[in-house]
Design a protein around this motif. Structure first.
Motif, PDB file in Angstrom:
ATOM      1  N   PRO A  53       0.821  -1.214   0.000  1.00  0.00           N
ATOM      2  CA  PRO A  53       0.000   0.000   0.000  1.00  0.00           C
ATOM      3  C   PRO A  53       0.856   1.266   0.000  1.00  0.00           C
ATOM      4  O   PRO A  53       1.821   1.380   0.752  1.00  0.00           O
ATOM      5  CB  PRO A  53      -0.799  -0.123   1.302  1.00  0.00           C
ATOM      6  CG  PRO A  53      -0.892  -1.591   1.543  1.00  0.00           C
ATOM      7  CD  PRO A  53       0.425  -2.148   1.074  1.00  0.00           C
ATOM      8  N   GLU A  57       0.488  -0.824  -5.848  1.00  0.00           N
ATOM      9  CA  GLU A  57      -0.633  -1.758  -5.826  1.00  0.00           C
ATOM     10  C   GLU A  57      -1.692  -1.256  -6.802  1.00  0.00           C
ATOM     11  O   GLU A  57      -1.809  -0.048  -7.035  1.00  0.00           O
ATOM     12  CB  GLU A  57      -1.223  -1.917  -4.427  1.00  0.00           C
ATOM     13  CG  GLU A  57      -1.844  -0.682  -3.850  1.00  0.00           C
ATOM     14  CD  GLU A  57      -2.502  -0.934  -2.501  1.00  0.00           C
ATOM     15  OE1 GLU A  57      -2.565  -2.092  -2.072  1.00  0.00           O
ATOM     16  OE2 GLU A  57      -2.960   0.039  -1.880  1.00  0.00           O
ATOM     17  N   ASP A  59      -5.384  -0.178  -8.054  1.00  0.00           N
ATOM     18  CA  ASP A  59      -6.574   0.343  -7.396  1.00  0.00           C
ATOM     19  C   ASP A  59      -7.782  -0.523  -7.749  1.00  0.00           C
ATOM     20  O   ASP A  59      -7.648  -1.602  -8.343  1.00  0.00           O
ATOM     21  CB  ASP A  59      -6.797   1.812  -7.765  1.00  0.00           C
ATOM     22  CG  ASP A  59      -7.070   2.035  -9.250  1.00  0.00           C
ATOM     23  OD1 ASP A  59      -7.372   1.054  -9.973  1.00  0.00           O
ATOM     24  OD2 ASP A  59      -6.979   3.192  -9.704  1.00  0.00           O
ATOM     25  N   SER A 188       1.526  -9.335   1.281  1.00  0.00           N
ATOM     26  CA  SER A 188       0.139  -9.677   1.608  1.00  0.00           C
ATOM     27  C   SER A 188       0.071 -10.991   2.372  1.00  0.00           C
ATOM     28  O   SER A 188      -0.731 -11.136   3.311  1.00  0.00           O
ATOM     29  CB  SER A 188      -0.704  -9.757   0.331  1.00  0.00           C
ATOM     30  OG  SER A 188      -0.178 -10.723  -0.564  1.00  0.00           O
ATOM     31  N   GLN A 212       1.518  -1.537   5.613  1.00  0.00           N
ATOM     32  CA  GLN A 212       0.652  -2.679   5.924  1.00  0.00           C
ATOM     33  C   GLN A 212      -0.211  -2.389   7.142  1.00  0.00           C
ATOM     34  O   GLN A 212      -1.408  -2.687   7.164  1.00  0.00           O
ATOM     35  CB  GLN A 212       1.504  -3.933   6.175  1.00  0.00           C
ATOM     36  CG  GLN A 212       2.288  -4.423   4.963  1.00  0.00           C
ATOM     37  CD  GLN A 212       1.406  -5.063   3.905  1.00  0.00           C
ATOM     38  OE1 GLN A 212       0.183  -5.089   4.018  1.00  0.00           O
ATOM     39  NE2 GLN A 212       2.021  -5.579   2.853  1.00  0.00           N
ATOM     40  N   ALA A 214      -1.335   0.406   8.239  1.00  0.00           N
ATOM     41  CA  ALA A 214      -2.404   1.357   7.926  1.00  0.00           C
ATOM     42  C   ALA A 214      -3.632   0.670   7.348  1.00  0.00           C
ATOM     43  O   ALA A 214      -4.754   1.177   7.473  1.00  0.00           O
ATOM     44  CB  ALA A 214      -1.893   2.414   6.951  1.00  0.00           C
ATOM     45  N   ASN A 215      -3.434  -0.496   6.714  1.00  0.00           N
ATOM     46  CA  ASN A 215      -4.545  -1.213   6.095  1.00  0.00           C
ATOM     47  C   ASN A 215      -5.160  -2.276   7.005  1.00  0.00           C
ATOM     48  O   ASN A 215      -6.114  -2.948   6.616  1.00  0.00           O
ATOM     49  CB  ASN A 215      -4.079  -1.869   4.789  1.00  0.00           C
ATOM     50  CG  ASN A 215      -4.154  -0.908   3.611  1.00  0.00           C
ATOM     51  OD1 ASN A 215      -4.313   0.296   3.793  1.00  0.00           O
ATOM     52  ND2 ASN A 215      -4.047  -1.432   2.408  1.00  0.00           N
ATOM     53  N   PRO A 219      -5.550  -0.825  13.298  1.00  0.00           N
ATOM     54  CA  PRO A 219      -4.123  -0.474  13.308  1.00  0.00           C
ATOM     55  C   PRO A 219      -3.554  -0.243  14.707  1.00  0.00           C
ATOM     56  O   PRO A 219      -2.388  -0.583  14.972  1.00  0.00           O
ATOM     57  CB  PRO A 219      -4.071   0.811  12.475  1.00  0.00           C
ATOM     58  CG  PRO A 219      -5.280   0.742  11.606  1.00  0.00           C
ATOM     59  CD  PRO A 219      -6.324   0.073  12.431  1.00  0.00           C
ATOM     60  N   THR A 324      -1.788  11.049   4.008  1.00  0.00           N
ATOM     61  CA  THR A 324      -2.359   9.777   3.555  1.00  0.00           C
ATOM     62  C   THR A 324      -2.522   8.845   4.749  1.00  0.00           C
ATOM     63  O   THR A 324      -2.033   9.111   5.850  1.00  0.00           O
ATOM     64  CB  THR A 324      -1.441   9.096   2.516  1.00  0.00           C
ATOM     65  OG1 THR A 324      -0.242   8.638   3.178  1.00  0.00           O
ATOM     66  CG2 THR A 324      -1.071  10.066   1.405  1.00  0.00           C
ATOM     67  N   ASN A 325      -3.184   7.707   4.521  1.00  0.00           N
ATOM     68  CA  ASN A 325      -3.339   6.754   5.630  1.00  0.00           C
ATOM     69  C   ASN A 325      -2.034   6.031   5.943  1.00  0.00           C
ATOM     70  O   ASN A 325      -1.914   5.389   6.990  1.00  0.00           O
ATOM     71  CB  ASN A 325      -4.461   5.747   5.337  1.00  0.00           C
ATOM     72  CG  ASN A 325      -4.135   4.839   4.160  1.00  0.00           C
ATOM     73  OD1 ASN A 325      -3.305   5.156   3.315  1.00  0.00           O
ATOM     74  ND2 ASN A 325      -4.811   3.707   4.103  1.00  0.00           N
ATOM     75  N   ILE A 326      -1.017   6.135   5.059  1.00  0.00           N
ATOM     76  CA  ILE A 326       0.300   5.565   5.349  1.00  0.00           C
ATOM     77  C   ILE A 326       0.987   6.431   6.403  1.00  0.00           C
ATOM     78  O   ILE A 326       1.605   5.930   7.338  1.00  0.00           O
ATOM     79  CB  ILE A 326       1.167   5.467   4.077  1.00  0.00           C
ATOM     80  CG1 ILE A 326       0.394   4.757   2.955  1.00  0.00           C
ATOM     81  CG2 ILE A 326       2.479   4.738   4.361  1.00  0.00           C
ATOM     82  CD1 ILE A 326      -0.061   3.369   3.267  1.00  0.00           C
TER      83      ILE A 326
END
Length: 348
Positions: A53, A57, A59, A188, A212, A214-215, A219, A324-326
């Protein structure tokens, strides 16, 4: 020195120079072949990860996105005039080098660490560093540890065929503690096993751990420990002998870095391309000089590369930055003027 000895020296010198000539011709043919192949094919074959991520990757529509993907798209824009003219080839830690050496891909742009053995023994050429990283450890918060030195006897998910695998062995040996490896091939797969409790620890580059985490569904239930046990300069690479092709990849990355340094952005590039009072900006964007011609490209190659996804800072912030979510800060990946290591040779 006798006549026979002189003749022997002359013969050795002739053989040596002849070998250099053959090597030079071979390198020239290899490099010309790569650029010509890409142009004839009409697309760039670029090796990426199987999915990290923020870095690489596809979308929801199957379109590849990410920080490393942006390097591929910038090179395609520079060479082909189309940043979408890329065939992305997912590679694992085991398959990435075979794919590059065999010619299946023209460029490898994934989280690959620049080491001496890969550069010299495997006959690859790293064209620069696009992310300075270090290996870290992620654990469940419930494990209650605050340092990797407390992981004696832990099971560790580890990607095979990577520097991470070697660094892990060195770290545990140096600290006199033991571990049980749980070999995996992709990020993954590691995330799935880690979340399922099949390993106590997941170790890889800290940037990938953050991506990883963040997803993950929760978390906050997981912690990236503060330990950094290695230097991991990550960057794109090509085959040895592809000198001209290597120059194109190298200076495309440098163009993104220099654009940020000089304040060239996706918003103002059209205006700046018309000409400024800064000679380096003019050389970069092609309104002065012949830098494109030196690469076998046109004058606007760098302009297209920058327009592809923005300058280095824009690429960083839009894919993995704090918004970002990262959520990665620039840190070592700040420009040299801001205390970081990101630095490009001059466009002159």
């Amino acid at each position: 020195m006798g006549v026979e000895k002189q003749d022997e020296v002359k013969m050795k010198k002739t053989v040596f120079l002849g070998a250099l000539t053959v090597a030079g011709l071979a390198a020239g043919l290899a490099s010309a072949g790569t650029l010509d192949d890409v142009k004839a094919r009409g697309k760039l074959n670029c090796g990426v990860t199987t999915g990290v991520p923020g870095f690489a990757e596809p979308d929801a529509n199957g379109v590849w996105q990410g920080f490393d993907v942006a390097v591929c798209r910038a090179v395609a824009a520079a060479v082909l005039g189309d940043n979408m003219a890329v065939e992305f080839v997912p590679t694992t830690g085991k398959t990435r080098f075979t794919a590059l050496a065999s010619g299946e891909i023209d460029l490898l742009a994934r989280n690959t660490t620049w080491t001496m053995s890969r550069d010299v023994d495997l006959k690859f050429e790293f064209v620069g560093v696009n992310y300075y990283d270090g290996q870290g450890f992620m654990v469940p918060a419930s494990l209650g540890v605050s340092s990797a030195a407390e992981l004696d006897g832990a099971t560790v998910c580890i990607k095979t065929g990577t520097t991470t695998e070697l660094n892990l062995a060195d770290f545990f040996r140096a600290n006199g503690i033991s571990y049980e490896p749980v070999p995996i091939e992709t990020g993954s797969e590691a995330a799935q096993l880690f979340l399922a409790g099949s390993c106590d620890v997941y170790t890889t580059d800290r940037s990938a751990l953050a991506a990883q985490r963040a997803n993950f569904p929760s978390p906050d239930d997981y912690v990236v420990l503060p330990d950094v046990i290695s230097k991991e300069p990550l960057g794109p690479l090509v085959r040895h002998g592809d000198n001209d092709w290597g120059d194109i990849a190298r200076w495309t990355l440098n163009a993104l870095i220099t654009a940020e340094e000089l304040g060239v952005t996706s918003d103002n590039i059209a205006e700046m391309a018309a000409g400024t009072n800064n000679p380096e900006i003019n050389r970069l964007l092609g309104s002065e000089g012949t830098l494109g011609e030196m690469l076998g490209l046109d004058a606007e190659w760098a302009k297209r590369a920058i327009m592809s996804g923005g300058n280095y800072g824009e690429v960083f912030e839009s894919n993995i930055g704090t918004a970002t979510n990262i959520g990665l800060s620039r840190g070592l990946n700040a420009q040299w003027k801001d205390g970081g290591l990101i630095y490009s040779p001059p466009f002159r």
